[in-house]
Design an enzyme around this catalytic site. Structure first.
Site: not given
Ligand code: CMC
Length: 427
Positions: A264, A305, A363
């Site tokens: 987050h 996201h 971010d």
């Molecule tokens: N780098 C590499 N792979 C990723 C990333 C990433 N940053 N984010 C998602 N994936 C992949 C993940 O491994 C999965 O792949 P597969 O379908 O092959 O298993 C797919 O994309 C979907 O990911 P998810 O974990 O199911 O997606 P989610 O909606 O649960 O998570 C997230 C969203 C923001 C937590 C995630 O994208 C992440 O960890 N990003 C990095 C942290 C980040 O930048 N967070 C800030 C978000 S914006 C500001 C806020 O809201 O606070």
């Protein structure tokens, strides 16, 4: 409610479920009838769950749309300012000139914190993470402002909202000053909200403050772009804490704790840590490969996201602001920023990221601007918390002023079924 009905057939029995329509966005199926029939819904991560009704913010993640009170974020970022956006979130409409002046003055008159607060800081180690201090000092406000803790009183809720918005920059700057061992700076109320924050962060009592207006403008935009984002993890935390009747300062402290995590708000700090770790453009491919490796927990911070699957509209505005700040400061050639730009380009062209609709989020760019402004990395998430405060408090107030019940999710239990206790000597 909509004319549509949903029905669910299970074990030969059909349950009719109500369907609700919002102003825009997907219809919502009300599942509260399931409980009386012996079922719960199951939605880990709340991917398909609308936890509440709200009038504050709307997001269309597929189209990359973010509206506050119906106004697109791009228009607010261009024509409005942070405090005006705070007013919009709190009162549901843009203020006229007189209302805006009154609101800005009210915030201005509450920037100082109780002097006792400075002794409170001294209980922390100097090397404490600023978010650890913020969780503590914001929660501690409830011990200082007993006169505004009746959550059933509209005026109390309003004064608490103003106090939180006004005092967050003061507390954030005090946190920074404490960690570097410099004296706290008093707010200067002739300055604008963002100028005042930069003055308290970077000024010192020996010299007159000299705040760069371009940086203050960029800071204001950062606050505005973070002001609200509907039911994200920290806002949902604030609502859940608030649903128990807890006071607003305690609820916002809970929101700060939820924001801290790297998935987050902690991502802006993690982006800079990651860029530092990469260290050189020649290592970017290695890190992109790590991010794509299923057996490696590493993720490219600042990408992806939960809701935006096209682009993050805040990131677009933030990228433009980043370019302006870098040009103003002559930092276009900063090596870390060069790595960031190259990484962004590679990820945007890579099939893995394209297939999964992983775009740079807010971010990614906010970290770059904050670094350029000179904000230390450990303060990045504090800046996010400061910006998000009006959103948290607006959602809390919306909930408390309507009808609400304590938030109490259920579970799919997979532990042992009933069994008899076994005495110690028989185990
Ligand atoms: N780098 C590499 N792979 C990723 C990333 C990433 N940053 N984010 C998602 N994936 C992949 C993940 O491994 C999965 O792949 P597969 O379908 O092959 O298993 C797919 O994309 C979907 O990911 P998810 O974990 O199911 O997606 P989610 O909606 O649960 O998570 C997230 C969203 C923001 C937590 C995630 O994208 C992440 O960890 N990003 C990095 C942290 C980040 O930048 N967070 C800030 C978000 S914006 C500001 C806020 O809201 O606070």
């Amino acid at each position: 409610m909509s004319d549509k009905k949903a029905s669910l057939s299970i074990d030969g029995k059909t349950l009719d479920l109500k369907v609700h329509s919002g102003t825009i966005g997907p219809d919502v199926i009300e599942v509260s009838a399931l409980t009386g029939n012996g079922y719960f819904t199951y939605d880990p991560g709340f991917v398909s769950t609308a936890a509440c009704e709200s009038k504050i913010t709307y997001i269309d993640g597929d189209k990359g749309i973010l509206l506050h009170g119906g106004y697109p974020i791009e228009q607010l970022a261009e024509h409005s300012d942070y405090l005006e956006t705070c007013y919009l979130l709190l009162y549901g409409a843009l203020p006229n000139a007189a209302e805006k002046e009154k609101f800005v003055n009210k915030v201005r008159m509450h920037t100082m914190v109780n002097d006792q607060m400075s002794t409170f800081f001294k209980g922390f180690r100097r090397d404490a993470h600023p978010m650890a201090i913020m969780c503590g000092v914001v929660g501690a406000l409830s011990a200082f402002y007993h006169d505004s803790l009746d959550i059933t009183d509209e005026k109390h809720r309003e004064i608490s909202a103003i106090r939180l918005i006004a005092k967050m920059p003061t507390l954030a700057a005090m946190t920074y000053k404490y960690t570097i061992g410099q004296p706290f700076m008093y707010p200067q109320n002739h300055l604008s909200y963002s100028e005042n924050f930069l003055h308290m962060m970077f000024g010192n009592p020996c010299e007159p403050s000299n705040v760069n207006p371009v940086l203050a403008k960029a800071m204001d935009k950062i606050f505005l772009l973070h002001a609200d984002h509907e039911q994200n993890a920290s806002t949902s935390t604030v609502r859940l804490a608030g649903s128990t009747g807890a006071n607003p300062f305690a609820c916002i402290s809970a929101g700060i704790a939820a924001l801290w995590g790297p998935s987050h708000g902690g991502a802006n700090e993690a982006v800079l840590d990651m860029l530092n770790e990469i260290g050189d453009a020649s290592r970017i491919d290695e890190y992109v490969a790590k991010a794509k490796d299923k057996d490696d927990p590493f993720r490219l911070m600042g990408f992806g996201h939960r809701v935006y699957k096209n682009f993050d509209p805040r990131a677009k505005v933030m990228k433009q602001a980043a370019d302006e700040v870098l040009a103003e400061l002559g930092l276009e050639d900063d090596p870390l920023l060069k790595i960031a730009k190259r990484l962004e380009q590679i990820a945007l062209e890579d099939e893995y990221f394209i297939d999964r609709k992983l775009y740079p989020n807010v971010d990614f760019y906010s970290g770059i601007i904050l670094k350029a402004i000179g904000i230390p990395t450990s303060m990045f998430t504090v800046i996010f918390a400061l910006g998000r405060t009006p959103g948290w408090i607006a959602h809390w107030n919306e909930m408390i002023s309507g009808s609400y019940r304590i938030g109490r999710p259920r579970q799919l239990y997979t532990g042992p079924a009933t069994r008899d206790f076994v005495p110690l000597d028989k185990r």
